[in-house]
Scaffold this motif. Structure first.
Motif, PDB file in Angstrom:
ATOM      1  N   GLU A   1      -2.927 -13.241  -7.391  1.00 58.77           N
ATOM      2  CA  GLU A   1      -2.779 -14.318  -6.411  1.00 58.77           C
ATOM      3  C   GLU A   1      -3.026 -13.798  -4.992  1.00 58.77           C
ATOM      4  OE1 GLU A   1       0.647 -17.430  -4.784  1.00 58.77           O
ATOM      5  OE2 GLU A   1       1.031 -16.295  -6.619  1.00 58.77           O
ATOM      6  N   ILE A   2      -2.417 -12.676  -4.658  1.00 61.48           N
ATOM      7  CA  ILE A   2      -2.561 -12.124  -3.309  1.00 61.48           C
ATOM      8  C   ILE A   2      -3.996 -11.675  -3.048  1.00 61.48           C
ATOM      9  CG2 ILE A   2      -1.909 -10.179  -1.824  1.00 61.48           C
ATOM     10  CD1 ILE A   2       0.977 -10.584  -2.869  1.00 61.48           C
TER      11      ILE A   2
ATOM     12  N   ASP B   1      -2.374  -1.276   3.040  1.00 59.05           N
ATOM     13  CA  ASP B   1      -2.064  -0.043   2.341  1.00 59.05           C
ATOM     14  C   ASP B   1      -1.285  -0.383   1.073  1.00 59.05           C
ATOM     15  OD1 ASP B   1      -1.619   2.572   1.614  1.00 59.05           O
ATOM     16  OD2 ASP B   1      -0.127   2.954   3.168  1.00 59.05           O
ATOM     17  N   GLU B   2      -1.916  -0.213  -0.070  1.00 57.34           N
ATOM     18  CA  GLU B   2      -1.308  -0.452  -1.384  1.00 57.34           C
ATOM     19  C   GLU B   2      -0.676  -1.846  -1.506  1.00 57.34           C
ATOM     20  OE1 GLU B   2      -1.637   1.464  -3.943  1.00 57.34           O
ATOM     21  OE2 GLU B   2      -2.385   3.276  -2.996  1.00 57.34           O
ATOM     22  N   PRO B   3      -1.448  -2.908  -1.289  1.00 57.67           N
ATOM     23  CA  PRO B   3      -0.862  -4.250  -1.352  1.00 57.67           C
ATOM     24  C   PRO B   3      -0.348  -4.644  -2.736  1.00 57.67           C
ATOM     25  CG  PRO B   3      -3.238  -4.390  -1.183  1.00 57.67           C
ATOM     26  CD  PRO B   3      -2.876  -2.943  -0.974  1.00 57.67           C
ATOM     27  N   SER B   4      -0.768  -3.945  -3.792  1.00 56.54           N
ATOM     28  CA  SER B   4      -0.319  -4.314  -5.137  1.00 56.54           C
ATOM     29  C   SER B   4       0.914  -3.541  -5.588  1.00 56.54           C
ATOM     30  CB  SER B   4      -1.451  -4.093  -6.150  1.00 56.54           C
ATOM     31  OG  SER B   4      -1.664  -2.710  -6.351  1.00 56.54           O
ATOM     32  N   MET B   5       1.342  -2.561  -4.804  1.00 58.68           N
ATOM     33  CA  MET B   5       2.414  -1.678  -5.237  1.00 58.68           C
ATOM     34  C   MET B   5       3.704  -2.453  -5.565  1.00 58.68           C
ATOM     35  SD  MET B   5       4.191   1.627  -3.416  1.00 58.68           S
ATOM     36  CE  MET B   5       2.663   2.115  -2.696  1.00 58.68           C
ATOM     37  N   GLY B   6       4.166  -2.255  -6.782  1.00 57.03           N
ATOM     38  CA  GLY B   6       5.429  -2.831  -7.209  1.00 57.03           C
ATOM     39  C   GLY B   6       5.403  -4.314  -7.515  1.00 57.03           C
ATOM     40  N   LEU B   7       4.221  -4.905  -7.569  1.00 53.95           N
ATOM     41  CA  LEU B   7       4.127  -6.343  -7.809  1.00 53.95           C
ATOM     42  C   LEU B   7       3.665  -6.637  -9.222  1.00 53.95           C
ATOM     43  CD1 LEU B   7       2.460  -7.558  -4.485  1.00 53.95           C
ATOM     44  CD2 LEU B   7       4.893  -7.378  -5.038  1.00 53.95           C
ATOM     45  N   ALA B   8       4.097  -7.757  -9.754  1.00 57.04           N
ATOM     46  CA  ALA B   8       3.667  -8.204 -11.074  1.00 57.04           C
ATOM     47  C   ALA B   8       2.172  -8.511 -11.042  1.00 57.04           C
ATOM     48  CB  ALA B   8       4.442  -9.453 -11.484  1.00 57.04           C
ATOM     49  N   PRO B   9       1.467  -8.263 -12.143  1.00 55.54           N
ATOM     50  CA  PRO B   9       0.011  -8.503 -12.172  1.00 55.54           C
ATOM     51  C   PRO B   9      -0.400  -9.897 -11.723  1.00 55.54           C
ATOM     52  CG  PRO B   9       0.686  -7.304 -14.126  1.00 55.54           C
ATOM     53  CD  PRO B   9       1.949  -7.689 -13.399  1.00 55.54           C
TER      54      PRO B   9
END
Length: 169
Positions: A102-103, A89-97
């Motif tokens: 990478e993830i 659920d929203e694995p990119s939320m709040g992370l740097a591009p």
């Protein structure tokens, strides 16, 4: 779905939800509670192969790691149970591009090499469609479009309304 979760077929990842007071490795091991000691050690090595940064940070308190490291810990913890599917659920939320790339790259590798399916709920449409096989576009809880990710990413409506791109300028 509840039965699949109980049997360990599906691991649900909602946010990062690390145990802040535990180390990264202790967090990972909580995902292996149904596995033997040997299986848990093998699982740790597999997680560390995909997330080498976690091996470096394994003794750090999870609450003091970066958002990307917490997301990696959460995914690694889910992998420890050897599921066939993980819901993210929203694995990119709040992370740097750069961390998002990478993830998502690691998730793609896990899908290809380990045969783990991933179901993503993601608002970052560009990234999601680049890494997904198939997509569903939801509006107000209803599916308004679905199809192969490659087809959705080239669809003019999707480009305009969800990717912010328009051929009209």
């Amino acid at each position: 779905p509840a039965d699949l979760v109980k049997r360990g077929v599906v691991q649900v990842m909602e946010g990062r939800r690390c145990f802040a007071h535990l180390s990264v490795e202790e967090n990972l091991l909580t995902g292996a509670y149904t596995r033997s000691g040997t299986e848990a050690r093998e699982g740790l090595e597999k997680v560390y192969t995909y997330f080498p940064r976690l091996k470096e940070r394994r003794h750090s308190q999870a609450g003091y790691t970066s958002g990307g490291e917490q997301q990696m810990t959460a995914i690694g913890r889910a992998l420890m149970a050897k599921p066939t599917m993980i819901l993210l659920d929203e694995p990119s939320m709040g992370l740097a591009p750069q961390i998002v790339e990478e993830i998502f790259g690691i998730v793609q590798d896990l899908n290809r090499k380990e045969r783990v399916s991933f179901l993503l709920a993601e608002q970052n449409t560009m990234v999601a469609l680049r890494f997904a096989h198939y997509g569903y576009i939801l509006e107000n809880g209803r599916v308004v479009m679905d199809g192969e990710a490659s087809d959705l990413s080239t669809n003019e409506d999707v480009k305009e309304f969800y990717l912010g791109l328009s051929t009209a300028g």
